[in-house]
Design an enzyme around this catalytic site. Structure first.
Site, PDB file in Angstrom:
ATOM      1  N   VAL A 106     -60.715 -19.059  84.784  1.00  0.00           N
ATOM      2  CA  VAL A 106     -62.055 -19.345  84.264  1.00  0.00           C
ATOM      3  C   VAL A 106     -61.947 -20.562  83.353  1.00  0.00           C
ATOM      4  CG1 VAL A 106     -64.011 -18.475  82.929  1.00  0.00           C
ATOM      5  CG2 VAL A 106     -62.720 -16.924  84.409  1.00  0.00           C
TER       6      VAL A 106
ATOM      7  N   SER B 242     -54.587 -17.133  73.662  1.00  0.00           N
ATOM      8  CA  SER B 242     -53.490 -16.267  74.105  1.00  0.00           C
ATOM      9  C   SER B 242     -52.235 -16.599  73.328  1.00  0.00           C
ATOM     10  CB  SER B 242     -53.224 -16.469  75.604  1.00  0.00           C
ATOM     11  OG  SER B 242     -51.990 -15.901  75.971  1.00  0.00           O
TER      12      SER B 242
ATOM     13  N   THR C 161     -51.205  -6.604  67.574  1.00  0.00           N
ATOM     14  CA  THR C 161     -50.972  -5.197  67.890  1.00  0.00           C
ATOM     15  C   THR C 161     -51.731  -4.816  69.160  1.00  0.00           C
ATOM     16  OG1 THR C 161     -52.856  -4.426  66.568  1.00  0.00           O
ATOM     17  CG2 THR C 161     -50.710  -4.538  65.458  1.00  0.00           C
TER      18      THR C 161
ATOM     19  N   TYR D 216     -51.912  -6.258  56.746  1.00  0.00           N
ATOM     20  CA  TYR D 216     -50.745  -5.505  57.220  1.00  0.00           C
ATOM     21  C   TYR D 216     -50.248  -4.532  56.155  1.00  0.00           C
ATOM     22  CZ  TYR D 216     -49.480  -7.144  61.879  1.00  0.00           C
ATOM     23  OH  TYR D 216     -49.449  -7.341  63.224  1.00  0.00           O
TER      24      TYR D 216
ATOM     25  N   TYR E  88     -52.351   3.581  65.381  1.00  0.00           N
ATOM     26  CA  TYR E  88     -52.929   3.013  66.609  1.00  0.00           C
ATOM     27  C   TYR E  88     -53.936   3.998  67.194  1.00  0.00           C
ATOM     28  CZ  TYR E  88     -49.526  -0.811  66.599  1.00  0.00           C
ATOM     29  OH  TYR E  88     -48.800  -1.926  66.278  1.00  0.00           O
TER      30      TYR E  88
END
Length: 526
Positions: free
Chosen positions: A235, A276, A482, A186, A73
């Site tokens: 929005v 989302s 992630t 991955y 990360y």
């Protein structure tokens, strides 16, 4: 230097970690005036999918937990190294997490549990030669060749009964019908984790849940700069300048039921969280099952703008497959330590050191994880909280003869107790248990089979002022689902749109490391 920006404004659509990271890059690296940065969020709280809410009396709730990786990360850690800790003055959030992780290292002793309630020996991956050959071939096959193939199109039935699949699938929430391209990414991105997948030693944990440990410090960092957090504002659409290219001119918003328009002037930037994974999530209770909701505002916004301009992606590849992208999580709050004591004895792991415990023969494909306590700020000492999830919510349970999606929190606990063979302790466990289930229709939508063109680039070709920073934009070689993907996207968006000539942390290429390759080869024959 701030004067060079004049009256330029930056509007972030969505209040998740990507927008907060983008705002941090603006003030930290671009010296952009904080009062000209606007984060517009539909909910009444920031954090997006990095949530953590509730209290000891009504129960705590986390829709999902994020497992971080100390080596993979890159941009997340670089950012958090510059964000001050809330709890430990003089330390960065990054150092705070390192210290916590070193004090509570992950080493699972009970990664898989069989139907008899016994801990499985998972040192062997369980591969046969066909599995190894298919894995090797997948790793060297170009993405364009794979197209929209599913994992199940590439591997035979045996692969999905291996220890490796049980562990890898539940660590990252993969399903057999998910994208072979994402699975390949991955494997490459976490090549270094393959030899230790049975212990999850590579998992890095935060002191509290991610909202308390990452989102709050980011928010506290931005507040003194005067960043504008506009909450409970949605929005709904963007208007573009006519002709070629992509230039946003107006933003349509809805506040308190009223429609409004925000004018986007020359030099202003619009940075959008399109789609989302936790949209449409619904919460149940001990006595009620959660509902299955449909599309909400972030999907509808993406659908609205995708038809107006080319190169803005194809949301239907991700949001029109709810039966393949949904699963159900649950958060359990206890007023005592009965269940935790039993689990620590059973798993031989102190809470916070064990990672996922997966019931591999469970019809729901259920896993649980006991975090270090307290898991929430202000959580009383006598209270204990854990999280779990089931990848197959439409399946009927093994002990409770109902589909998981139809079960109350109480029934989910009964199913879990059955798999653990804790029936003799059921009354004591249930005495203070408060299990809150959560149905998430799009939680693995980002894993659905897709073409690269189905996801817009972070900054689409021809864009003068629009960027995308969700799990549904395209960053070559990186892996969705992630924290790193969100932070990397935000950094790319800010630097590109403002013409900042600064390096972005590169993606580690572990597949070219000889030691990692050799270790992985040996692991495949264990």
């Amino acid at each position: 230097m701030k004067n060079e920006y004049g009256n330029r404004q930056v509007y972030f659509v969505g209040g998740g970690i990507a927008s907060l990271a983008g705002a941090a890059y603006l003030v930290r690296d671009c010296d952009f005036p904080g009062e000209h940065i606007h984060i517009i969020e539909e909910m009444n709280i920031l954090g997006g999918s990095n949530d953590g809410a509730g209290n000891p009396d009504q129960g705590y709730i986390i829709r999902g937990g994020r497992m971080l990786n100390d080596e993979a990360y890159e941009n997340l850690w670089e950012l958090l190294a510059s964000i001050p800790s809330i709890d430990r003055p003089g330390l960065s959030v990054r150092q705070e997490i390192i210290d916590f992780d070193h004090a509570n290292p992950t080493h699972s002793n009970a990664r898989l549990i069989n139907r008899d309630g016994e801990v499985e020996d998972v040192l062997s991956m369980g591969f046969d030669m066909a599995d190894r050959l298919a894995m090797g071939k997948l790793i060297i096959t170009p993405e364009d060749t794979l197209g929209k193939l599913r994992i199940s199109d590439w591997f035979g039935p045996h692969f999905f009964k291996t220890n490796f699949w049980y562990m890898w699938a539940t660590t990252f929430a993969f399903q057999p019908w998910h994208s072979a391209v994402e699975f390949k990414r991955y494997m490459l991105r976490f090549f270094h984790e393959f030899p230790r997948i049975q212990t999850l030693e590579g998992v890095t944990r935060t002191p509290f849940n991610q909202y308390d440990s990452i989102i709050l410090p980011l928010q506290k960092y931005l507040e003194p700069f005067g960043v504008d957090f506009t909450l409970k504002c949605t929005v709904t659409d963007l208007d573009f300048k006519e002709g070629d290219g992509i230039t946003v001119q107006r933003m349509h918003v809805r506040r308190n039921g009223d429609e409004d328009i925000i004018g986007i002037h020359e030099g202003d930037l619009v940075i959008v969280t399109n789609g989302s994974m936790t949209e449409g999530a619904d919460i149940g209770s001990m006595s009620s099952a959660p509902k299955l909701n449909g599309k909400g505002s972030s999907w509808k916004l993406w659908e609205n703008i995708a038809v107006k301009k080319p190169l803005l992606g194809n949301p239907s590849s991700f949001n029109d497959h709810v039966d393949e992208s949904k699963w159900e999580s649950f958060t359990v709050t206890f007023q005592d330590s009965v269940f935790f004591d039993l689990m620590e004895k059973f798993t031989r792991n102190r809470a916070g050191t064990g990672a996922l415990v997966t019931f591999k023969d469970s019809s729901w494909f259920m896993s649980v994880v006991l975090a270090f306590q307290p898991h929430f700020r202000g959580q009383p000492e006598h209270v204990n909280v854990f999280w779990g999830y089931g990848l197959y919510p439409d399946n009927v349970g093994d002990y409770v003869k109902k589909r998981m999606c139809d079960c109350t929190g109480e029934e989910i606990m009964q199913e879990l107790i059955g798999h653990l063979h804790f029936q003799e302790h059921q009354e004591a466990i249930m005495a203070t248990a408060n299990c809150i289930p959560c149905m998430m229709p799009y939680i693995t939508a980002q894993f659905m089979p897709r073409l690269n063109s189905d996801r817009p680039k972070v900054v689409p070709d021809g864009s003068t002022n629009l960027a995308f920073i969700s799990q549904f934009c395209e960053i070559p070689d990186d892996v969705v689902f992630t924290e790193e993907y969100s932070v990397r996207a935000a950094r790319i968006a800010v630097y590109t749109l403002l013409g900042v000539n600064r390096p972005i942390e590169p993606i580690h290429q572990y597949q070219y490391d000889v030691r990692t390759l050799f270790s992985s080869f040996v692991t495949s024959f264990r």
